[in-house]
Write a protein that holds these residues in place. Structure first.
Motif, PDB file in Angstrom:
ATOM      1  N   VAL A 166     -24.930  25.729  -2.866  1.00 26.60           N
ATOM      2  CA  VAL A 166     -23.474  25.740  -2.704  1.00 26.60           C
ATOM      3  C   VAL A 166     -22.951  27.164  -2.559  1.00 26.60           C
ATOM      4  CG1 VAL A 166     -21.306  25.148  -3.853  1.00 26.60           C
ATOM      5  CG2 VAL A 166     -23.192  23.550  -3.882  1.00 26.60           C
ATOM      6  N   SER A 167     -23.570  28.116  -3.228  1.00 24.23           N
ATOM      7  CA  SER A 167     -23.093  29.496  -3.153  1.00 24.23           C
ATOM      8  C   SER A 167     -23.342  30.112  -1.777  1.00 24.23           C
ATOM      9  CB  SER A 167     -23.754  30.350  -4.234  1.00 24.23           C
ATOM     10  OG  SER A 167     -25.128  30.508  -3.960  1.00 24.23           O
ATOM     11  N   GLN A 168     -24.231  29.531  -0.991  1.00 23.35           N
ATOM     12  CA  GLN A 168     -24.530  30.048   0.341  1.00 23.35           C
ATOM     13  C   GLN A 168     -23.613  29.475   1.426  1.00 23.35           C
ATOM     14  OE1 GLN A 168     -26.653  32.522   1.102  1.00 23.35           O
ATOM     15  NE2 GLN A 168     -26.886  32.732  -1.108  1.00 23.35           N
ATOM     16  N   PHE A 169     -22.808  28.474   1.110  1.00 26.66           N
ATOM     17  CA  PHE A 169     -21.930  27.862   2.112  1.00 26.66           C
ATOM     18  C   PHE A 169     -21.014  28.853   2.821  1.00 26.66           C
ATOM     19  CE2 PHE A 169     -22.036  23.287   0.283  1.00 26.66           C
ATOM     20  CZ  PHE A 169     -23.230  23.056   0.950  1.00 26.66           C
ATOM     21  N   PRO A 170     -20.302  29.737   2.124  1.00 25.85           N
ATOM     22  CA  PRO A 170     -19.422  30.670   2.843  1.00 25.85           C
ATOM     23  C   PRO A 170     -20.207  31.596   3.779  1.00 25.85           C
ATOM     24  CG  PRO A 170     -18.856  30.642   0.528  1.00 25.85           C
ATOM     25  CD  PRO A 170     -20.124  29.849   0.680  1.00 25.85           C
ATOM     26  N   ASN A 219     -21.407  29.637   6.987  1.00 22.74           N
ATOM     27  CA  ASN A 219     -20.313  29.337   7.897  1.00 22.74           C
ATOM     28  C   ASN A 219     -20.018  30.544   8.789  1.00 22.74           C
ATOM     29  OD1 ASN A 219     -18.282  27.946   9.121  1.00 22.74           O
ATOM     30  ND2 ASN A 219     -16.793  28.286   7.502  1.00 22.74           N
ATOM     31  N   GLN A 220     -20.131  31.757   8.279  1.00 24.14           N
ATOM     32  CA  GLN A 220     -19.870  32.947   9.080  1.00 24.14           C
ATOM     33  C   GLN A 220     -20.944  33.170  10.134  1.00 24.14           C
ATOM     34  OE1 GLN A 220     -19.473  36.177   6.309  1.00 24.14           O
ATOM     35  NE2 GLN A 220     -17.398  35.599   5.721  1.00 24.14           N
ATOM     36  N   GLU A 221     -22.171  32.809   9.842  1.00 17.90           N
ATOM     37  CA  GLU A 221     -23.269  32.977  10.804  1.00 17.90           C
ATOM     38  C   GLU A 221     -23.147  32.002  11.966  1.00 17.90           C
ATOM     39  OE1 GLU A 221     -26.842  32.628   8.588  1.00 17.90           O
ATOM     40  OE2 GLU A 221     -26.504  34.460   7.457  1.00 17.90           O
TER      41      GLU A 221
END
Length: 59
Positions: free
Chosen positions: A48-52, A55-57
Protein backbone atom coordinates in the motif's frame (compact mmCIF):
# COMPACT_ATOMS: atom_id res chain seq x y z
CA UNK A 1 -25.30 34.22 25.09
CA UNK A 2 -23.18 31.56 26.79
CA UNK A 3 -25.21 31.89 29.98
CA UNK A 4 -28.42 31.29 27.99
CA UNK A 5 -27.00 28.17 26.35
CA UNK A 6 -25.65 26.84 29.65
CA UNK A 7 -28.99 27.38 31.41
CA UNK A 8 -30.92 25.93 28.48
CA UNK A 9 -28.74 22.79 28.36
CA UNK A 10 -29.24 22.25 32.10
CA UNK A 11 -32.99 21.97 31.59
CA UNK A 12 -32.74 19.08 29.10
CA UNK A 13 -33.27 15.69 30.75
CA UNK A 14 -30.68 13.03 29.96
CA UNK A 15 -28.21 15.37 28.26
CA UNK A 16 -25.33 14.21 30.45
CA UNK A 17 -25.12 10.94 28.49
CA UNK A 18 -24.01 12.61 25.23
CA UNK A 19 -20.46 13.49 26.34
CA UNK A 20 -20.05 9.94 27.66
CA UNK A 21 -21.22 8.47 24.35
CA UNK A 22 -18.94 10.71 22.30
CA UNK A 23 -15.92 9.89 24.49
CA UNK A 24 -16.72 6.18 24.19
CA UNK A 25 -16.94 6.37 20.39
CA UNK A 26 -13.67 8.31 20.27
CA UNK A 27 -11.90 5.79 22.51
CA UNK A 28 -13.23 2.71 20.68
CA UNK A 29 -12.32 4.12 17.26
CA UNK A 30 -8.73 4.93 18.19
CA UNK A 31 -8.29 1.69 20.16
CA UNK A 32 -9.44 -0.28 17.09
CA UNK A 33 -7.17 1.76 14.83
CA UNK A 34 -4.23 1.22 17.20
CA UNK A 35 -4.95 -2.54 17.23
CA UNK A 36 -5.18 -2.68 13.41
CA UNK A 37 -1.88 -0.82 12.95
CA UNK A 38 0.01 -3.23 15.15
CA UNK A 39 -1.59 -6.39 13.72
CA UNK A 40 -1.44 -5.45 10.02
CA UNK A 41 0.78 -7.62 7.85
CA UNK A 42 4.04 -5.98 6.89
CA UNK A 43 3.69 -7.11 3.27
CA UNK A 44 0.35 -5.32 3.00
CA UNK A 45 1.82 -2.13 4.48
CA UNK A 46 4.72 -2.20 1.99
CA UNK A 47 2.35 -2.84 -0.94
CA UNK A 48 0.00 0.00 0.00
CA UNK A 49 2.86 2.40 0.72
CA UNK A 50 4.09 1.99 -2.87
CA UNK A 51 0.79 3.07 -4.48
CA UNK A 52 1.63 6.80 -4.76
CA UNK A 53 5.02 5.99 -6.29
CA UNK A 54 3.60 3.44 -8.76
CA UNK A 55 0.99 5.94 -9.95
CA UNK A 56 3.67 8.51 -10.85
CA UNK A 57 5.63 5.99 -12.94
CA UNK A 58 2.54 5.09 -14.99
CA UNK A 59 1.88 8.71 -16.02
Amino acid sequence: MLKFVKNHMATIDGIEIYPIISLSIFFVFFAALFWWVFTAKKEYIKKVSQFPLDNQENN
